[in-house]
Write a protein that holds these residues in place. Structure first.
Motif, mmCIF file in Angstrom:
data_model
loop_
_atom_site.group_PDB
_atom_site.id
_atom_site.type_symbol
_atom_site.label_atom_id
_atom_site.label_comp_id
_atom_site.label_asym_id
_atom_site.label_seq_id
_atom_site.Cartn_x
_atom_site.Cartn_y
_atom_site.Cartn_z
ATOM 1 N N ILE A 92 43.705 39.073 29.854
ATOM 2 C CA ILE A 92 42.771 38.763 30.941
ATOM 3 C C ILE A 92 43.314 37.616 31.795
ATOM 4 C CG2 ILE A 92 40.395 38.105 31.503
ATOM 5 C CD1 ILE A 92 39.573 39.149 28.742
ATOM 6 N N ALA A 93 43.167 37.746 33.102
ATOM 7 C CA ALA A 93 43.565 36.698 34.048
ATOM 8 C C ALA A 93 42.328 36.117 34.731
ATOM 9 C CB ALA A 93 44.518 37.261 35.097
ATOM 10 N N TYR A 94 42.352 34.819 34.955
ATOM 11 C CA TYR A 94 41.277 34.134 35.673
ATOM 12 C C TYR A 94 41.873 33.486 36.910
ATOM 13 C CZ TYR A 94 37.787 30.480 36.683
ATOM 14 O OH TYR A 94 36.886 29.639 37.296
ATOM 15 N N LEU A 95 41.458 33.951 38.098
ATOM 16 C CA LEU A 95 41.934 33.395 39.366
ATOM 17 C C LEU A 95 40.867 32.441 39.893
ATOM 18 C CD1 LEU A 95 43.930 35.705 38.913
ATOM 19 C CD2 LEU A 95 43.996 36.026 41.391
ATOM 20 N N CYS A 96 41.132 31.145 39.686
ATOM 21 C CA CYS A 96 40.173 30.084 40.009
ATOM 22 C C CYS A 96 40.181 29.757 41.497
ATOM 23 C CB CYS A 96 40.519 28.818 39.227
ATOM 24 S SG CYS A 96 40.832 29.060 37.480
ATOM 25 N N GLY A 97 39.276 28.846 41.848
ATOM 26 C CA GLY A 97 39.244 28.362 43.223
ATOM 27 C C GLY A 97 40.060 27.104 43.369
ATOM 28 N N ARG A 157 41.212 35.159 19.880
ATOM 29 C CA ARG A 157 42.612 35.529 19.701
ATOM 30 C C ARG A 157 43.034 36.641 20.676
ATOM 31 N NH1 ARG A 157 43.121 35.502 13.024
ATOM 32 N NH2 ARG A 157 42.498 33.306 12.769
ATOM 33 N N LEU A 158 42.753 36.381 21.951
ATOM 34 C CA LEU A 158 43.174 37.331 22.975
ATOM 35 C C LEU A 158 44.693 37.437 22.984
ATOM 36 C CD1 LEU A 158 40.817 36.515 25.990
ATOM 37 C CD2 LEU A 158 40.502 38.194 24.165
ATOM 38 N N GLU A 159 45.176 38.571 23.377
ATOM 39 C CA GLU A 159 46.626 38.820 23.356
ATOM 40 C C GLU A 159 47.358 37.945 24.361
ATOM 41 O OE1 GLU A 159 49.627 42.545 24.361
ATOM 42 O OE2 GLU A 159 47.590 42.958 23.650
ATOM 43 N N SER A 160 46.816 37.826 25.576
ATOM 44 C CA SER A 160 47.425 36.964 26.589
ATOM 45 C C SER A 160 46.379 36.594 27.630
ATOM 46 C CB SER A 160 48.611 37.659 27.275
ATOM 47 O OG SER A 160 48.159 38.770 28.029
ATOM 48 N N ILE A 161 46.553 35.410 28.222
ATOM 49 C CA ILE A 161 45.679 34.974 29.314
ATOM 50 C C ILE A 161 46.538 34.361 30.405
ATOM 51 C CG2 ILE A 161 43.696 34.547 27.814
ATOM 52 C CD1 ILE A 161 44.323 31.528 28.094
ATOM 53 N N HIS A 162 45.996 34.358 31.617
ATOM 54 C CA HIS A 162 46.653 33.727 32.769
ATOM 55 C C HIS A 162 45.576 32.994 33.569
ATOM 56 C CE1 HIS A 162 50.368 36.137 32.236
ATOM 57 N NE2 HIS A 162 49.529 37.064 31.835
ATOM 58 N N VAL A 163 45.849 31.759 33.957
ATOM 59 C CA VAL A 163 44.965 30.981 34.820
ATOM 60 C C VAL A 163 45.753 30.612 36.071
ATOM 61 C CG1 VAL A 163 43.600 28.894 35.094
ATOM 62 C CG2 VAL A 163 43.653 30.066 32.874
ATOM 63 N N GLU A 164 45.262 31.043 37.218
ATOM 64 C CA GLU A 164 45.940 30.786 38.497
ATOM 65 C C GLU A 164 44.923 30.231 39.493
ATOM 66 O OE1 GLU A 164 49.162 31.421 39.188
ATOM 67 O OE2 GLU A 164 49.788 32.612 37.441
ATOM 68 N N PHE A 165 45.304 29.162 40.208
ATOM 69 C CA PHE A 165 44.414 28.571 41.215
ATOM 70 C C PHE A 165 44.766 29.105 42.600
ATOM 71 C CE2 PHE A 165 44.037 25.611 37.698
ATOM 72 C CZ PHE A 165 42.670 25.400 37.669
ATOM 73 N N THR A 166 43.750 29.478 43.355
ATOM 74 C CA THR A 166 43.942 30.136 44.652
ATOM 75 C C THR A 166 43.549 29.268 45.843
ATOM 76 O OG1 THR A 166 41.700 31.049 44.694
ATOM 77 C CG2 THR A 166 43.399 32.342 43.547
ATOM 78 N N GLU A 167 42.859 28.143 45.584
ATOM 79 C CA GLU A 167 42.302 27.315 46.676
ATOM 80 C C GLU A 167 41.365 28.143 47.566
ATOM 81 O OE1 GLU A 167 42.919 24.231 46.395
ATOM 82 O OE2 GLU A 167 44.622 24.326 45.012
ATOM 83 N N PHE A 168 40.793 29.194 46.995
ATOM 84 C CA PHE A 168 39.875 30.095 47.695
ATOM 85 C C PHE A 168 40.554 30.849 48.845
ATOM 86 C CE2 PHE A 168 37.060 26.957 45.738
ATOM 87 C CZ PHE A 168 36.182 27.794 45.059
ATOM 88 N N ASP A 169 41.869 30.982 48.784
ATOM 89 C CA ASP A 169 42.640 31.705 49.795
ATOM 90 C C ASP A 169 42.747 33.165 49.353
ATOM 91 O OD1 ASP A 169 44.814 32.928 51.205
ATOM 92 O OD2 ASP A 169 45.592 30.948 51.697
ATOM 93 N N THR A 170 42.162 34.087 50.136
ATOM 94 C CA THR A 170 42.139 35.495 49.744
ATOM 95 C C THR A 170 43.542 36.103 49.721
ATOM 96 O OG1 THR A 170 41.682 36.117 52.043
ATOM 97 C CG2 THR A 170 39.791 35.879 50.564
ATOM 98 N N THR A 171 44.391 35.683 50.644
ATOM 99 C CA THR A 171 45.766 36.194 50.663
ATOM 100 C C THR A 171 46.508 35.770 49.398
ATOM 101 O OG1 THR A 171 45.853 36.166 53.079
ATOM 102 C CG2 THR A 171 47.953 36.203 51.903
ATOM 103 N N LYS A 172 46.343 34.509 49.024
ATOM 104 C CA LYS A 172 46.994 34.013 47.810
ATOM 105 C C LYS A 172 46.463 34.740 46.577
ATOM 106 C CE LYS A 172 48.090 29.719 45.348
ATOM 107 N NZ LYS A 172 47.938 28.235 45.352
#
Length: 361
Positions: A204-209, A231-246
Protein backbone atom coordinates in the motif's frame (compact mmCIF):
# COMPACT_ATOMS: atom_id res chain seq x y z
CA UNK A 1 -28.57 53.85 31.96
CA UNK A 2 -27.37 57.02 30.23
CA UNK A 3 -28.57 58.18 26.83
CA UNK A 4 -25.24 57.14 25.35
CA UNK A 5 -25.65 53.66 26.82
CA UNK A 6 -29.13 53.42 25.36
CA UNK A 7 -27.79 54.34 21.92
CA UNK A 8 -25.33 51.44 21.98
CA UNK A 9 -28.23 49.02 21.93
CA UNK A 10 -30.41 51.12 19.70
CA UNK A 11 -32.01 49.75 16.59
CA UNK A 12 -34.27 51.03 13.86
CA UNK A 13 -37.84 50.32 12.84
CA UNK A 14 -40.38 51.72 10.38
CA UNK A 15 -43.55 53.13 11.83
CA UNK A 16 -46.21 55.01 9.86
CA UNK A 17 -43.79 55.31 6.94
CA UNK A 18 -41.14 57.09 9.00
CA UNK A 19 -37.85 55.83 10.31
CA UNK A 20 -37.58 55.98 14.09
CA UNK A 21 -35.16 54.59 16.60
CA UNK A 22 -36.10 51.68 18.82
CA UNK A 23 -33.95 51.39 21.93
CA UNK A 24 -33.53 48.93 24.75
CA UNK A 25 -35.83 51.13 26.85
CA UNK A 26 -38.71 50.43 24.45
CA UNK A 27 -38.22 46.69 24.88
CA UNK A 28 -37.81 47.07 28.67
CA UNK A 29 -41.06 49.12 28.88
CA UNK A 30 -42.86 46.54 26.75
CA UNK A 31 -41.94 43.74 29.18
CA UNK A 32 -41.78 45.72 32.44
CA UNK A 33 -38.15 44.78 33.15
CA UNK A 34 -34.89 46.71 33.44
CA UNK A 35 -32.82 47.87 30.48
CA UNK A 36 -29.88 45.98 31.97
CA UNK A 37 -31.82 42.72 31.79
CA UNK A 38 -32.75 43.48 28.17
CA UNK A 39 -29.10 44.17 27.31
CA UNK A 40 -27.98 40.89 28.90
CA UNK A 41 -30.69 38.97 27.06
CA UNK A 42 -30.01 40.58 23.68
CA UNK A 43 -26.30 39.80 23.95
CA UNK A 44 -26.79 36.26 25.37
CA UNK A 45 -24.89 37.12 28.51
CA UNK A 46 -25.23 35.23 31.82
CA UNK A 47 -27.33 36.91 34.50
CA UNK A 48 -30.83 36.41 33.10
CA UNK A 49 -32.86 33.25 32.60
CA UNK A 50 -33.41 31.51 29.28
CA UNK A 51 -37.10 32.37 29.58
CA UNK A 52 -36.27 36.08 29.91
CA UNK A 53 -33.96 35.86 26.89
CA UNK A 54 -36.74 34.26 24.88
CA UNK A 55 -39.29 36.93 25.87
CA UNK A 56 -36.85 39.78 25.17
CA UNK A 57 -36.03 38.47 21.71
CA UNK A 58 -39.70 37.98 20.92
CA UNK A 59 -40.46 41.54 22.02
CA UNK A 60 -37.53 42.88 20.00
CA UNK A 61 -38.83 41.15 16.90
CA UNK A 62 -42.34 42.43 17.56
CA UNK A 63 -41.14 46.01 17.88
CA UNK A 64 -38.90 45.72 14.84
CA UNK A 65 -35.67 46.21 16.77
CA UNK A 66 -32.33 45.38 15.17
CA UNK A 67 -28.81 46.18 16.39
CA UNK A 68 -26.93 49.13 14.97
CA UNK A 69 -23.40 47.81 14.90
CA UNK A 70 -21.81 51.17 14.17
CA UNK A 71 -23.26 52.48 17.43
CA UNK A 72 -22.15 49.39 19.27
CA UNK A 73 -18.61 49.74 17.95
CA UNK A 74 -18.42 53.35 19.16
CA UNK A 75 -19.40 52.35 22.66
CA UNK A 76 -17.42 49.12 23.01
CA UNK A 77 -14.37 47.30 21.73
CA UNK A 78 -16.46 44.81 19.73
CA UNK A 79 -16.35 44.74 15.95
CA UNK A 80 -18.81 41.84 15.58
CA UNK A 81 -16.36 40.39 13.04
CA UNK A 82 -14.30 37.19 13.05
CA UNK A 83 -11.22 36.81 10.86
CA UNK A 84 -10.25 33.81 8.74
CA UNK A 85 -6.93 34.11 6.89
CA UNK A 86 -5.77 30.62 5.81
CA UNK A 87 -2.38 30.42 4.14
CA UNK A 88 -3.60 28.71 0.99
CA UNK A 89 -3.85 29.90 -2.56
CA UNK A 90 -7.25 30.96 -3.87
CA UNK A 91 -7.06 28.17 -6.45
CA UNK A 92 -6.33 25.64 -3.75
CA UNK A 93 -9.39 26.69 -1.76
CA UNK A 94 -11.60 26.48 -4.84
CA UNK A 95 -10.41 22.94 -5.47
CA UNK A 96 -11.10 21.74 -1.94
CA UNK A 97 -14.76 21.11 -1.27
CA UNK A 98 -14.04 20.36 2.41
CA UNK A 99 -12.78 23.90 3.04
CA UNK A 100 -15.69 25.50 1.18
CA UNK A 101 -18.22 23.54 3.27
CA UNK A 102 -16.21 24.30 6.41
CA UNK A 103 -16.48 28.03 5.70
CA UNK A 104 -20.23 27.67 5.13
CA UNK A 105 -20.51 26.13 8.60
CA UNK A 106 -18.48 28.96 10.11
CA UNK A 107 -20.72 31.56 8.51
CA UNK A 108 -23.92 29.83 9.66
CA UNK A 109 -22.91 29.88 13.34
CA UNK A 110 -21.43 33.38 13.29
CA UNK A 111 -24.30 35.02 11.42
CA UNK A 112 -26.81 33.52 13.85
CA UNK A 113 -25.12 35.58 16.58
CA UNK A 114 -24.76 38.72 14.46
CA UNK A 115 -21.08 38.22 13.58
CA UNK A 116 -19.61 38.68 10.14
CA UNK A 117 -16.79 36.54 8.73
CA UNK A 118 -13.83 38.44 7.26
CA UNK A 119 -12.16 36.10 4.78
CA UNK A 120 -8.61 36.97 3.77
CA UNK A 121 -6.75 34.13 1.97
CA UNK A 122 -2.95 34.32 2.23
CA UNK A 123 -0.28 32.92 -0.06
CA UNK A 124 2.19 32.10 2.74
CA UNK A 125 2.51 31.69 6.49
CA UNK A 126 4.46 34.96 6.72
CA UNK A 127 1.62 36.80 5.01
CA UNK A 128 -0.89 35.22 7.41
CA UNK A 129 1.17 36.41 10.39
CA UNK A 130 1.33 39.92 8.93
CA UNK A 131 -2.46 39.94 8.55
CA UNK A 132 -2.93 39.09 12.24
CA UNK A 133 -0.59 41.90 13.25
CA UNK A 134 -2.52 44.32 11.04
CA UNK A 135 -5.90 43.19 12.35
CA UNK A 136 -4.70 43.52 15.94
CA UNK A 137 -3.25 47.00 15.36
CA UNK A 138 -6.45 48.26 13.75
CA UNK A 139 -8.75 46.30 16.12
CA UNK A 140 -10.33 44.87 12.99
CA UNK A 141 -11.68 41.60 14.41
CA UNK A 142 -12.86 40.20 17.74
CA UNK A 143 -11.24 36.81 17.14
CA UNK A 144 -9.84 34.49 14.49
CA UNK A 145 -10.21 30.91 13.29
CA UNK A 146 -7.02 28.91 12.70
CA UNK A 147 -6.62 25.87 10.43
CA UNK A 148 -3.70 23.69 9.29
CA UNK A 149 -1.60 23.55 12.44
CA UNK A 150 2.09 23.12 11.57
CA UNK A 151 5.14 21.78 13.33
CA UNK A 152 6.58 24.58 15.51
CA UNK A 153 3.63 26.74 14.48
CA UNK A 154 4.29 30.41 15.40
CA UNK A 155 0.64 31.51 15.18
CA UNK A 156 -0.64 30.54 18.66
CA UNK A 157 2.21 32.39 20.38
CA UNK A 158 1.79 35.47 18.17
CA UNK A 159 -1.98 35.67 18.72
CA UNK A 160 -1.45 35.23 22.45
CA UNK A 161 1.05 38.12 22.46
CA UNK A 162 -1.34 40.27 20.43
CA UNK A 163 -4.24 39.47 22.75
CA UNK A 164 -6.36 38.12 19.90
CA UNK A 165 -8.82 35.36 20.81
CA UNK A 166 -8.49 32.29 18.58
CA UNK A 167 -9.97 28.82 18.08
CA UNK A 168 -8.22 26.05 16.16
CA UNK A 169 -9.76 23.55 13.76
CA UNK A 170 -7.38 20.63 14.19
CA UNK A 171 -4.59 20.25 16.64
CA UNK A 172 -4.30 20.06 19.54
CA UNK A 173 -2.03 23.06 20.00
CA UNK A 174 1.10 21.74 21.78
CA UNK A 175 1.58 25.09 23.52
CA UNK A 176 -1.93 24.93 25.00
CA UNK A 177 -2.57 28.55 24.02
CA UNK A 178 -5.41 27.96 21.56
CA UNK A 179 -8.40 25.70 22.35
CA UNK A 180 -9.25 23.34 19.51
CA UNK A 181 -11.68 20.87 18.01
CA UNK A 182 -10.13 18.06 15.99
CA UNK A 183 -11.06 14.98 13.98
CA UNK A 184 -9.56 11.58 14.79
CA UNK A 185 -7.32 11.28 11.72
CA UNK A 186 -5.21 8.43 13.11
CA UNK A 187 -8.31 6.35 13.88
CA UNK A 188 -9.68 7.08 10.42
CA UNK A 189 -6.44 5.95 8.77
CA UNK A 190 -6.69 2.67 10.68
CA UNK A 191 -10.23 2.15 9.37
CA UNK A 192 -9.07 2.76 5.78
CA UNK A 193 -6.19 0.29 6.13
CA UNK A 194 -8.39 -2.38 7.67
CA UNK A 195 -10.73 -2.07 4.70
CA UNK A 196 -7.85 -2.49 2.26
CA UNK A 197 -6.38 -5.38 4.22
CA UNK A 198 -9.77 -7.12 4.15
CA UNK A 199 -9.63 -6.81 0.35
CA UNK A 200 -6.27 -8.58 0.35
CA UNK A 201 -4.01 -5.54 -0.14
CA UNK A 202 -0.61 -5.90 1.55
CA UNK A 203 1.39 -3.47 -0.62
CA UNK A 204 0.00 0.00 0.00
CA UNK A 205 1.16 3.53 -0.84
CA UNK A 206 0.13 6.72 0.96
CA UNK A 207 0.45 9.96 -1.03
CA UNK A 208 0.38 12.71 1.59
CA UNK A 209 -0.13 16.43 1.27
CA UNK A 210 2.29 18.60 3.25
CA UNK A 211 4.67 17.06 5.82
CA UNK A 212 4.53 20.25 7.90
CA UNK A 213 0.79 19.85 8.62
CA UNK A 214 -0.17 18.10 11.83
CA UNK A 215 -2.93 15.97 10.31
CA UNK A 216 -0.59 14.69 7.58
CA UNK A 217 1.92 13.67 10.25
CA UNK A 218 -0.78 11.99 12.35
CA UNK A 219 -2.01 10.01 9.37
CA UNK A 220 1.52 9.00 8.41
CA UNK A 221 2.28 7.84 11.95
CA UNK A 222 -0.92 5.78 12.03
CA UNK A 223 -0.13 4.36 8.58
CA UNK A 224 3.34 3.18 9.60
CA UNK A 225 2.13 1.79 12.94
CA UNK A 226 -0.62 -0.24 11.27
CA UNK A 227 1.79 -1.54 8.63
CA UNK A 228 4.14 -2.73 11.34
CA UNK A 229 1.41 -4.39 13.42
CA UNK A 230 -0.14 -6.07 10.39
CA UNK A 231 3.19 -6.98 8.83
CA UNK A 232 2.30 -5.54 5.45
CA UNK A 233 4.53 -6.70 2.63
CA UNK A 234 5.58 -3.19 1.58
CA UNK A 235 4.57 0.43 2.10
CA UNK A 236 5.45 3.73 0.43
CA UNK A 237 4.95 7.25 1.82
CA UNK A 238 5.30 10.11 -0.67
CA UNK A 239 4.58 13.82 -0.10
CA UNK A 240 2.88 15.71 -2.94
CA UNK A 241 2.46 19.25 -1.51
CA UNK A 242 -1.11 18.84 -2.80
CA UNK A 243 0.19 19.09 -6.40
CA UNK A 244 -2.02 16.91 -8.63
CA UNK A 245 0.65 16.61 -11.33
CA UNK A 246 3.20 15.41 -8.78
CA UNK A 247 0.68 12.94 -7.35
CA UNK A 248 -0.06 11.47 -10.77
CA UNK A 249 3.62 11.20 -11.71
CA UNK A 250 4.45 9.57 -8.37
CA UNK A 251 1.64 7.07 -8.80
CA UNK A 252 2.89 6.07 -12.27
CA UNK A 253 6.44 5.76 -10.96
CA UNK A 254 5.41 3.47 -8.10
CA UNK A 255 3.35 1.30 -10.44
CA UNK A 256 6.48 0.68 -12.55
CA UNK A 257 8.32 -0.90 -9.63
CA UNK A 258 9.11 -4.62 -9.97
CA UNK A 259 6.61 -5.31 -7.18
CA UNK A 260 4.25 -2.30 -7.23
CA UNK A 261 1.62 -1.28 -4.66
CA UNK A 262 -1.83 -2.73 -5.22
CA UNK A 263 -3.57 0.10 -3.33
CA UNK A 264 -3.09 3.86 -3.01
CA UNK A 265 -4.38 6.26 -0.34
CA UNK A 266 -4.50 9.96 -1.27
CA UNK A 267 -4.75 13.04 0.96
CA UNK A 268 -7.52 14.62 -1.12
CA UNK A 269 -10.07 13.79 -3.79
CA UNK A 270 -8.29 15.97 -6.36
CA UNK A 271 -5.04 14.05 -5.91
CA UNK A 272 -6.93 10.75 -6.17
CA UNK A 273 -8.91 11.74 -9.27
CA UNK A 274 -5.87 13.13 -11.10
CA UNK A 275 -3.90 9.97 -10.38
CA UNK A 276 -6.77 7.71 -11.42
CA UNK A 277 -7.02 9.56 -14.73
CA UNK A 278 -3.28 9.24 -15.36
CA UNK A 279 -3.27 5.51 -14.61
CA UNK A 280 -6.39 4.86 -16.72
CA UNK A 281 -4.91 6.79 -19.65
CA UNK A 282 -1.62 4.91 -19.41
CA UNK A 283 -3.38 1.57 -19.17
CA UNK A 284 -5.56 2.33 -22.19
CA UNK A 285 -2.64 3.51 -24.32
CA UNK A 286 -0.05 0.85 -23.43
CA UNK A 287 -1.64 -1.85 -21.30
CA UNK A 288 1.42 -1.36 -19.12
CA UNK A 289 -0.12 -2.62 -15.87
CA UNK A 290 -1.04 -6.32 -16.09
CA UNK A 291 -3.03 -6.17 -12.86
CA UNK A 292 -5.13 -3.28 -14.16
CA UNK A 293 -6.13 -0.37 -11.95
CA UNK A 294 -4.96 -0.32 -8.33
CA UNK A 295 -7.37 0.19 -5.46
CA UNK A 296 -7.79 3.89 -4.61
CA UNK A 297 -8.98 5.64 -1.44
CA UNK A 298 -9.33 9.40 -0.83
CA UNK A 299 -9.16 11.07 2.56
CA UNK A 300 -11.65 13.66 1.30
CA UNK A 301 -15.10 13.01 -0.13
CA UNK A 302 -16.95 15.12 -2.70
CA UNK A 303 -18.99 14.82 -5.89
CA UNK A 304 -15.70 14.18 -7.70
CA UNK A 305 -15.43 10.79 -6.01
CA UNK A 306 -18.83 9.79 -7.34
CA UNK A 307 -18.45 11.34 -10.80
CA UNK A 308 -15.29 9.53 -11.95
CA UNK A 309 -15.06 5.92 -13.07
CA UNK A 310 -14.47 3.85 -11.14
CA UNK A 311 -16.04 5.84 -8.34
CA UNK A 312 -13.58 6.44 -5.50
CA UNK A 313 -13.86 5.01 -2.00
CA UNK A 314 -13.46 7.95 0.37
CA UNK A 315 -13.61 9.24 3.92
CA UNK A 316 -16.68 11.38 4.47
CA UNK A 317 -16.73 14.09 7.12
CA UNK A 318 -19.45 16.68 7.56
CA UNK A 319 -17.31 19.76 6.97
CA UNK A 320 -20.24 22.12 7.45
CA UNK A 321 -20.99 20.71 10.89
CA UNK A 322 -17.30 20.85 11.75
CA UNK A 323 -17.12 24.54 10.80
CA UNK A 324 -20.27 25.29 12.80
CA UNK A 325 -18.85 23.62 15.92
CA UNK A 326 -15.49 25.40 15.63
CA UNK A 327 -17.33 28.72 15.28
CA UNK A 328 -19.41 27.97 18.38
CA UNK A 329 -16.22 27.26 20.31
CA UNK A 330 -14.89 30.71 19.43
CA UNK A 331 -18.24 32.33 20.25
CA UNK A 332 -18.10 30.82 23.74
CA UNK A 333 -14.64 32.27 24.22
CA UNK A 334 -15.75 35.70 23.01
CA UNK A 335 -18.63 35.55 25.51
CA UNK A 336 -16.15 34.95 28.32
CA UNK A 337 -17.04 31.30 28.91
CA UNK A 338 -14.47 28.73 29.98
CA UNK A 339 -13.71 26.11 27.34
CA UNK A 340 -11.70 22.88 27.36
CA UNK A 341 -8.28 22.72 25.71
CA UNK A 342 -9.00 20.16 23.01
CA UNK A 343 -11.83 17.86 22.00
CA UNK A 344 -12.12 15.37 19.17
CA UNK A 345 -15.45 15.62 17.39
CA UNK A 346 -17.23 13.96 14.48
CA UNK A 347 -16.76 10.37 13.45
CA UNK A 348 -15.69 10.13 9.80
CA UNK A 349 -17.41 7.46 7.72
CA UNK A 350 -15.72 5.35 5.05
CA UNK A 351 -17.85 5.38 1.90
CA UNK A 352 -16.97 2.23 -0.06
CA UNK A 353 -17.23 2.60 -3.83
CA UNK A 354 -16.05 0.86 -6.99
CA UNK A 355 -12.35 1.72 -6.64
CA UNK A 356 -11.88 -0.83 -3.83
CA UNK A 357 -14.52 -3.42 -4.75
CA UNK A 358 -12.06 -5.91 -6.21
CA UNK A 359 -10.32 -8.34 -3.88
CA UNK A 360 -6.72 -9.25 -4.64
CA UNK A 361 -5.27 -12.71 -4.10
Amino acid sequence: MTNNDEDKGAGTARSSGKQRRIGLKDIADELGISQTAVSFAINDRPGVSEETKRKVKQAAAKLGWSPVYAAQALGSSKTMTVGFAPARSADGLQDESFMLHFMTGLHASFSAKGYGLLYRPCSSLNEELAVYRDWSRRKRVDGVILVDLRADDPRPELLNQLGVTAALAGGPDPSGLVPSLSIDDSGTMTSVLRHLLDRGHRRIAYLCGDPALDYSRDRETAFRAFAKRSRLESIHVEFTEFDTTKAAETTLRLLRLPVPPTAFIYESETLAAASLRAVSKRLLETGEYPAGLPAIVSFEDSFICEAVYPSITSVHRDAGEYGAKVAKLLLKMLAGERVSGNRKILTPQLIVRESTERTVG
